[in-house]
Design a protein around this motif. Structure first.
Motif, mmCIF file in Angstrom:
data_model
loop_
_atom_site.group_PDB
_atom_site.id
_atom_site.type_symbol
_atom_site.label_atom_id
_atom_site.label_comp_id
_atom_site.label_asym_id
_atom_site.label_seq_id
_atom_site.Cartn_x
_atom_site.Cartn_y
_atom_site.Cartn_z
ATOM 1 N N THR A 4 0.742 -1.223 -0.185
ATOM 2 C CA THR A 4 0.313 0.323 -0.113
ATOM 3 C C THR A 4 0.849 1.038 0.134
ATOM 4 O OG1 THR A 4 -2.025 -1.042 1.130
ATOM 5 C CG2 THR A 4 -2.433 0.719 1.048
ATOM 6 N N GLN A 6 1.163 5.128 0.199
ATOM 7 C CA GLN A 6 0.161 6.508 0.655
ATOM 8 C C GLN A 6 0.668 7.925 0.175
ATOM 9 O OE1 GLN A 6 1.343 7.137 4.885
ATOM 10 N NE2 GLN A 6 -0.302 5.165 5.621
ATOM 11 N N LYS A 8 -0.064 11.791 -0.215
ATOM 12 C CA LYS A 8 -0.811 13.259 1.052
ATOM 13 C C LYS A 8 -0.371 14.403 0.372
ATOM 14 C CE LYS A 8 0.259 11.208 5.585
ATOM 15 N NZ LYS A 8 0.680 11.900 6.912
ATOM 16 N N GLY A 38 -7.955 7.581 3.464
ATOM 17 C CA GLY A 38 -8.100 7.344 4.756
ATOM 18 C C GLY A 38 -7.767 8.082 5.813
ATOM 19 N N ARG A 40 -7.275 9.739 9.942
ATOM 20 C CA ARG A 40 -5.782 9.612 11.263
ATOM 21 C C ARG A 40 -7.025 9.915 11.908
ATOM 22 N NH1 ARG A 40 -6.690 15.074 13.109
ATOM 23 N NH2 ARG A 40 -6.370 16.635 11.756
ATOM 24 N N VAL A 53 -4.860 10.871 3.777
ATOM 25 C CA VAL A 53 -4.139 10.494 3.193
ATOM 26 C C VAL A 53 -4.580 9.398 2.228
ATOM 27 C CG1 VAL A 53 -4.091 8.650 4.325
ATOM 28 C CG2 VAL A 53 -2.217 8.559 2.586
ATOM 29 N N THR A 55 -4.771 6.299 -0.544
ATOM 30 C CA THR A 55 -4.292 5.047 -0.289
ATOM 31 C C THR A 55 -4.246 3.938 -1.495
ATOM 32 O OG1 THR A 55 -5.733 3.263 1.464
ATOM 33 C CG2 THR A 55 -3.761 4.607 2.370
ATOM 34 N N THR A 87 4.274 7.829 -0.189
ATOM 35 C CA THR A 87 5.169 7.468 0.852
ATOM 36 C C THR A 87 5.380 5.470 0.379
ATOM 37 O OG1 THR A 87 4.684 9.399 2.513
ATOM 38 C CG2 THR A 87 5.575 6.677 3.363
ATOM 39 N N THR A 93 10.078 8.316 0.866
ATOM 40 C CA THR A 93 8.661 9.739 0.173
ATOM 41 C C THR A 93 9.964 10.079 -1.560
ATOM 42 O OG1 THR A 93 9.495 11.138 1.622
ATOM 43 C CG2 THR A 93 8.150 9.646 2.491
#
Length: 119
Positions: A4, A6, A8, A38, A40, A53, A55, A87, A93
C-alpha cells in the motif's frame, strides 16, 4: 504481494484535494478497487477523524504503472498548485509538484520498483 502506497497533499484545500484525487484515481478502471481514503484518529477536540491520505494498493496487475501515469496528470491540473508526497510501504518518500510532473511517471515507478526489489 500487494503493498500500500500513501499519498498526501500539501497546499490549497487539502481535504478537498484528497477527495478529488481519490475520485480521479477511482475513475481509472484499473485502479477503481485499489484506492481508498484514509483518516487520522480524531483529536481530543474533534468529533471524528480527518481525511489525511489516499491509499493505493499496488503490486499486481499493472496498478503501479497506471498510478504512475495518472497521478502526474492530476498534479498538473491542480489550481492552486499542490505538493504531493508519496510514501512507499518501506518508508521511502517522493515529493512532487507541478514543475516535476514531467518526470513524475519515471520517479514514481523508481520508488515502487524499490518496494518490489525489497530495497
Amino acid at each position: 504481494m500487494v503493498n500500500t502506497v500513501q499519498i498526501k497533499i500539501d497546499g490549497g484545500d487539502e481535504v478537498g484535494g484528497l477527495v478529488a484525487l481519490h475520485d480521479w484515481l477511482r475513475g481509472e478502471a484499473e485502479l477503481a478497487g485499489f484506492v481508498k481514503l484514509g483518516r487520522r484518529a480524531a483529536g481530543a477536540e474533534e468529533l471524528g477523524g480527518v481525511l489525511d491520505v489516499v491509499t493505493v494498493a499496488v503490486g499486481s496487475g499493472g496498478v503501479a504503472a497506471v498510478l504512475a501515469q495518472s497521478l502526474p496528470t492530476w498534479i498538473r491540473s491542480r489550481r492552486p498548485a499542490v505538493k504531493v508526497t508519496i510514501t512507499s510501504p518501506n518508508g521511502r518518500t517522493l515529493e512532487l509538484e507541478a514543475a516535476e510532473a514531467a518526470d513524475a511517471e519515471r520517479l514514481i515507478m523508481d520508488l515502487l520498483r524499490q518496494v518490489d526489489d525489497g530495497a
